[in-house]
Enzyme design. Structure first.
Site, PDB file in Angstrom:
ATOM      1  N   GLU A 180       0.848  -1.186   0.000  1.00  0.00           N
ATOM      2  CA  GLU A 180       0.000   0.000   0.000  1.00  0.00           C
ATOM      3  C   GLU A 180       0.883   1.236   0.000  1.00  0.00           C
ATOM      4  O   GLU A 180       1.851   1.308   0.770  1.00  0.00           O
ATOM      5  CB  GLU A 180      -0.899   0.006   1.234  1.00  0.00           C
ATOM      6  N   GLU A 185      -3.094  11.165   3.025  1.00  0.00           N
ATOM      7  CA  GLU A 185      -4.231  10.975   3.912  1.00  0.00           C
ATOM      8  C   GLU A 185      -4.280  12.192   4.841  1.00  0.00           C
ATOM      9  O   GLU A 185      -3.239  12.785   5.141  1.00  0.00           O
ATOM     10  CB  GLU A 185      -4.081   9.722   4.764  1.00  0.00           C
TER      11      GLU A 185
END
Length: 299
Positions: A180, A185
């Site tokens: 990932e 974010e």
């Protein structure tokens, strides 16, 4: 305009891409899909002076209220908590739309709209889009290159917008074995912090990048990663903020395969916590564009 794509025949063998080609008609809604597979990663070093060419992109042009191109952007639907006890139900497109000004909007709202979540009647709905149609069909994935987006992200306790990448073998091997890469974010209560991470087996790399004084994630910023066979580097507004090397990652380096794209706006969960009375809804995540590049082939 519809998503831009370019085949891999003009790229170095290190780039492996699964491309959707969009053919335009007068109405702009005729599409065709073709898969191109590159060669395995080379043993020679990554080019020291890379000339980038665009391999994929979407400028999100279109009339207000229109859905993003479904041949590329696929809603990931459900209210399972998504492994983080999140509170939202991701709808089948109701919460993702074009604003008519060249932006994609992902909107989180209060209310259940009849949906059931892992904890009972859903308190929120939101949207999640990926370039993966199913476990055996991917609209777009690429190995190595530049992935970037210009975005304006919502702030507020309990909000969790993200632009990230997952290994296309996620269903076969699971997480974190598939890998990932979190391009950006945001934990909504921290309006000047940009979270940048990568995950693999035994690998949990990254931290927050603090924006310059007076800036906020609610302003427009360009977030990106530059990913080669030897490292992943994160950028904000063109400046490198951190780098993960293959050597540093060790056995956690699982970044030698194509990754697909995800965009979502989560609500609640273990990391951001739940919304409170100060959190404003609807909350909107704006994406001006997504662009992906690979290295131009040598003469």
């Amino acid at each position: 305009m519809p998503p831009f794509t370019r085949g891999t025949s003009s790229l170095l063998g290190v780039v492996q891409a699964l491309i959707v080609f969009t053919s335009l008609t007068a109405c702009g809604n005729t599409t065709a899909s073709t898969r191109f597979e590159g060669e395995p990663p080379p043993t020679s070093p990554w080019p020291s002076d890379i000339e980038w060419v665009q391999t994929f992109g979407d400028e999100f042009d279109g009339r207000r209220g229109r859905a993003p191109d479904r041949s590329v952007w696929v809603p990931d639907v459900g209210g399972t908590g998504w492994g983080n006890d999140e509170l939202q139900y991701y709808t089948d497109g109701d919460n993702t739309f074009l604003d008519g000004r060249g932006n994609l909007v992902i909107e989180a709202r209060t209310g259940s709209e009849g949906h059931k979540c892992w904890y009972g009647r859903c308190r929120y709905t939101s949207g999640k889009l990926t370039t993966r149609r199913s476990d055996d069909e991917i609209a777009f994935a690429q190995q190595y290159g530049r992935f970037e987006a210009r975005m304006k992200l919502p702030t507020g306790t309990g909000l969790w917008p993200a632009f990230w990448l997952l290994g296309e073998n996620i269903d076969a091997v699971g997480h974190p074995e598939a890998g990932e890469i979190d391009v950006v974010e945001v934990i909504g209560r921290r309006d000047d912090e940009v979270e940048q991470h990568a995950h693999g087996p035994g690998l949990h790399f990254g931290a927050e990048h603090i924006l310059p004084p007076g800036q906020s994630v609610s302003d427009w910023h360009t977030y990106g990663v530059e990913w080669t066979p030897d490292e992943v580097s994160w950028e904000v507004d063109g400046s490198t903020t951190r780098t993960l090397t293959r050597e540093e990652a060790g056995s956690g380096w699982v970044f030698d395969q194509p990754f697909f794209i995800l965009l979502n706006l989560a609500v609640g969960g273990e990391w951001p916590g739940s919304p409170d009375s100060s959190t404003e809804f609807p909350a909107r995540m704006f994406i001006d564009y997504i662009r992906v590049y690979g290295p131009e082939s040598a003469p």
